[in-house]
Write a protein that holds these residues in place. Structure first.
Motif, short mmCIF file in Angstrom:
data_model
loop_
_atom_site.label_atom_id
_atom_site.label_comp_id
_atom_site.label_asym_id
_atom_site.label_seq_id
_atom_site.Cartn_x
_atom_site.Cartn_y
_atom_site.Cartn_z
N LYS A 1 39.31 43.99 39.29
CA LYS A 1 38.06 44.64 38.89
C LYS A 1 36.85 43.72 38.97
CE LYS A 1 40.08 48.16 35.88
NZ LYS A 1 40.13 48.72 34.51
N ASN A 2 37.06 42.42 38.74
CA ASN A 2 35.93 41.51 38.72
C ASN A 2 36.38 40.09 39.04
OD1 ASN A 2 37.02 40.50 36.20
ND2 ASN A 2 36.05 42.26 35.20
N TYR A 3 35.44 39.17 39.09
CA TYR A 3 35.75 37.79 39.45
C TYR A 3 36.71 37.13 38.46
CZ TYR A 3 31.99 37.65 43.01
OH TYR A 3 31.20 37.85 44.10
N PRO A 4 36.46 37.21 37.14
CA PRO A 4 37.40 36.59 36.20
C PRO A 4 38.81 37.15 36.32
CG PRO A 4 35.33 37.07 35.09
CD PRO A 4 35.26 37.73 36.44
N ALA A 5 38.94 38.44 36.65
CA ALA A 5 40.27 39.04 36.79
C ALA A 5 41.03 38.42 37.96
CB ALA A 5 40.15 40.55 36.98
N ALA A 6 40.33 38.01 39.01
CA ALA A 6 40.98 37.34 40.14
C ALA A 6 41.54 35.99 39.70
CB ALA A 6 40.00 37.16 41.29
N VAL A 7 40.76 35.26 38.91
CA VAL A 7 41.22 33.96 38.41
C VAL A 7 42.41 34.14 37.48
CG1 VAL A 7 40.58 31.92 37.06
CG2 VAL A 7 38.94 32.92 38.68
N THR A 8 42.35 35.16 36.62
CA THR A 8 43.45 35.42 35.68
C THR A 8 44.73 35.79 36.42
OG1 THR A 8 41.92 36.15 33.95
CG2 THR A 8 44.22 36.88 33.77
N ALA A 9 44.63 36.66 37.42
CA ALA A 9 45.80 37.07 38.20
C ALA A 9 46.45 35.87 38.88
CB ALA A 9 45.42 38.12 39.24
N PHE A 10 45.64 34.95 39.36
CA PHE A 10 46.15 33.74 39.99
C PHE A 10 46.79 32.82 38.95
CE2 PHE A 10 45.73 29.45 41.74
CZ PHE A 10 46.16 29.61 43.05
N SER A 11 46.13 32.68 37.82
CA SER A 11 46.60 31.76 36.78
C SER A 11 47.93 32.18 36.19
CB SER A 11 45.55 31.65 35.66
OG SER A 11 44.31 31.20 36.16
N ASN A 12 48.13 33.48 36.01
CA ASN A 12 49.38 33.94 35.39
C ASN A 12 50.49 34.23 36.40
OD1 ASN A 12 48.93 36.52 36.47
ND2 ASN A 12 48.03 37.32 34.57
N GLY A 13 50.25 33.94 37.68
CA GLY A 13 51.30 34.11 38.69
C GLY A 13 51.45 35.51 39.22
N GLN A 14 50.53 36.40 38.86
CA GLN A 14 50.59 37.76 39.39
C GLN A 14 50.34 37.78 40.90
OE1 GLN A 14 47.81 40.39 37.48
NE2 GLN A 14 48.56 42.22 38.54
N VAL A 15 49.52 36.83 41.36
CA VAL A 15 49.30 36.65 42.80
C VAL A 15 49.55 35.19 43.14
CG1 VAL A 15 47.59 38.51 42.88
CG2 VAL A 15 46.82 36.14 42.59
N GLN A 16 49.94 34.96 44.39
CA GLN A 16 50.21 33.59 44.83
C GLN A 16 49.07 33.01 45.67
OE1 GLN A 16 52.93 36.12 45.48
NE2 GLN A 16 53.23 35.61 43.33
N LEU A 17 48.21 33.88 46.16
CA LEU A 17 47.11 33.47 47.04
C LEU A 17 45.88 34.29 46.69
CD1 LEU A 17 46.19 32.05 49.82
CD2 LEU A 17 46.89 34.21 50.89
N ALA A 18 44.71 33.68 46.83
CA ALA A 18 43.49 34.44 46.57
C ALA A 18 42.35 33.95 47.47
CB ALA A 18 43.07 34.33 45.11
N TRP A 19 41.51 34.92 47.85
CA TRP A 19 40.25 34.61 48.53
C TRP A 19 39.21 34.49 47.44
CZ3 TRP A 19 38.01 32.83 52.67
CH2 TRP A 19 36.72 33.21 53.04
N PHE A 20 38.88 33.24 47.11
CA PHE A 20 37.96 32.95 46.02
C PHE A 20 36.60 32.53 46.55
CE2 PHE A 20 41.81 31.66 43.38
CZ PHE A 20 41.67 32.69 42.46
N GLY A 21 35.58 32.71 45.72
CA GLY A 21 34.33 32.03 45.96
C GLY A 21 34.51 30.57 45.60
N GLY A 22 33.53 29.74 45.92
CA GLY A 22 33.67 28.32 45.64
C GLY A 22 33.92 28.03 44.17
N PHE A 23 33.14 28.68 43.29
CA PHE A 23 33.24 28.41 41.87
C PHE A 23 34.51 28.99 41.26
CE2 PHE A 23 31.50 29.11 37.39
CZ PHE A 23 31.67 27.79 37.03
N THR A 24 34.87 30.22 41.63
CA THR A 24 36.12 30.79 41.09
C THR A 24 37.33 30.00 41.59
OG1 THR A 24 35.94 32.46 42.85
CG2 THR A 24 35.37 33.16 40.61
N GLY A 25 37.24 29.46 42.81
CA GLY A 25 38.32 28.61 43.31
C GLY A 25 38.48 27.37 42.46
#
Length: 306
Positions: A82-106
Motif C-alpha cells: 500500500k505504501n513505502y513503509p509497507a514495502a520495507v516491512t514486508a522485506f524486513s519480516n521475510g514476506q518478500v525476498q527482493l524489492a525495488w526500493f527507492g534510495g532511502f527505503t533501500g
C-alpha cells in the motif's frame, strides 16, 4: 530325451532369470517411490514501492515476475504493497525476498535486515534528479538556480519515505533557506503518497509547488497525463543515487548457492524494452550498498534517519 530335458532346464532357467529381473526392477521402482521427494523450493516473492499509479505498477512488475521465473527456475510472484513503509516491512519480516526500493527505503530495509544487498540499479539511478514543479498560476518559470520564490507557497512532497519526493527535496530546501524546515518555509506542506499524485495535485492547483521523481514526470508526460499549460518544471536538482533492487542475505540458503549472483545477472541482463520502459530505465547495472552511503548522511542531517 536328454536333449529335451536339457532344453527344458535351459528354458526354465531363462524364464526364472527373466522373472527375477522383473521382480528386481519392480523392487527398485518401489524403493525409489518410497523415497521422500526433495523439498520443492518456495516461491520467490518480491515487491516494489508504490511510487506511481497502480496500473503502471502491475504492468511493470508482472513482466518482471514472468522474466525472472524463466531465468531462475523457481516460481516467482509479485505482491503489491500500500505504501513505502509497507514495502520495507514486508522485506524486513521475510514476506518478500527482493524489492525495488527507492534510495532511502533501500537504506532503511538494509539497516533492518543485516546481510541484505543492493544488487542492481537502473543506469539512470546512479545520477538521479528531483524536479520542482509549479502551477502556472504562481508565475514561476524554470531557471538554473534554486527557486527561492517558492517560500511562502503551498508545497507537496510525495511519500514521506521517498528519496526524490521527500528526502532530497527537503535537504535542498534546508540548504537554500539556512537550515529552516519545510514547515517554516512554506505556508502549507502536504504528502501526496506518490509522484503521479503530486503532479496531479499541483496541476489542479491544490498545491502551488511540488517535488517529483523526474522519471515519473517524463513517463506521465509521454502518457498524456501532464497539462503543460497548467504545470511545469521550474528547477532540476543536483544528482544523487536512487532506486535499486535489494535482496535479502538469506536467499542462497533457501534457493541454493549462487542464487544471489544468478539473480543479479538476470536483472542486469534484462534487454526487453517492454520490461524496461515502464521503469523509465534504459537498462539495469550492478551496484553495491556503498553507492548509497551519501543518502545515509543526508538522512541523518535532516533528522529523517537515526
Amino acid at each position: 530325451m536328454l536333449g529335451r530335458f536339457s532344453a527344458f532346464l535351459v528354458g526354465g532357467a531363462l524364464a526364472l532369470s527373466a522373472s527375477s529381473g522383473l521382480v528386481a526392477l519392480r523392487g527398485a521402482a518401489a524403493q525409489e517411490a518410497a523415497k521422500p521427494p526433495e523439498a520443492a523450493k518456495p516461491p520467490f516473492v518480491f515487491t516494489g514501492i508504490p511510487d506511481q499509479d497502480e496500473s503502471r505498477l502491475v504492468e511493470r512488475f508482472g513482466k518482471v515476475a514472468t522474466y525472472l521465473e524463466g531465468k531462475l527456475g523457481v516460481p516467482v510472484r509479485y505482491i503489491p504493497v500500500k505504501n513505502y513503509p509497507a514495502a520495507v516491512t514486508a522485506f524486513s519480516n521475510g514476506q518478500v525476498q527482493l524489492a525495488w526500493f527507492g534510495g532511502f527505503t533501500g537504506v532503511q530495509a538494509r539497516r533492518a535486515v543485516p546481510g541484505s544487498q543492493a544488487i542492481a540499479q537502473g543506469a539512470e539511478d546512479a545520477a538521479f534528479k528531483t524536479y520542482f514543479i509549479a502551477h502556472a498560476g504562481t508565475g514561476l518559470t524554470k531557471g538554473p538556480d534554486f527557486p527561492k520564490e517558492i517560500a511562502g507557497k503551498t508545497f507537496s512532497f510525495g511519500s514521506r519515505a521517498s528519496t526524490s519526493g521527500r528526502l532530497m527535496p527537503e535537504y535542498f530546501v534546508r540548504q537554500a533557506f539556512a537550515g529552516r524546515t519545510p514547515e517554516a518555509v512554506f505556508s502549507r506542506v502536504g504528502f501526496s503518497g506518490d509522484h503521479s499524485r503530486t503532479i496531479q495535485l499541483v496541476q489542479s492547483g491544490a498545491f502551488e509547488v511540488g517535488a517529483v521523481d523526474y522519471s515519473v514526470w517524463d513517463l506521465d508526460t509521454k502518457a498524456g497525463k501532464v497539462d503543460a499549460k497548467a504545470v511545469s518544471v521550474i528547477w532540476e536538482s543536483p544528482t544523487f543515487p536512487d532506486y535499486q533492487w535489494t535482496v535479502r542475505g538469506d536467499v542462497d540458503r533457501t534457493y541454493g548457492p549462487g542464487f544471489t549472483e544468478r539473480l543479479r545477472a538476470a536483472l542486469v541482463g534484462i534487454a526487453d524494452p517492454a520490461i524496461l520502459e515502464p521503469f523509465g530505465r534504459s537498462r539495469f547495472i550492478p551496484v553495491t550498498n556503498a553507492a548509497y552511503e551519501p543518502l545515509i548522511e543526508v538522512g541523518k542531517s535532516t533528522g529523517l534517519l537515526d
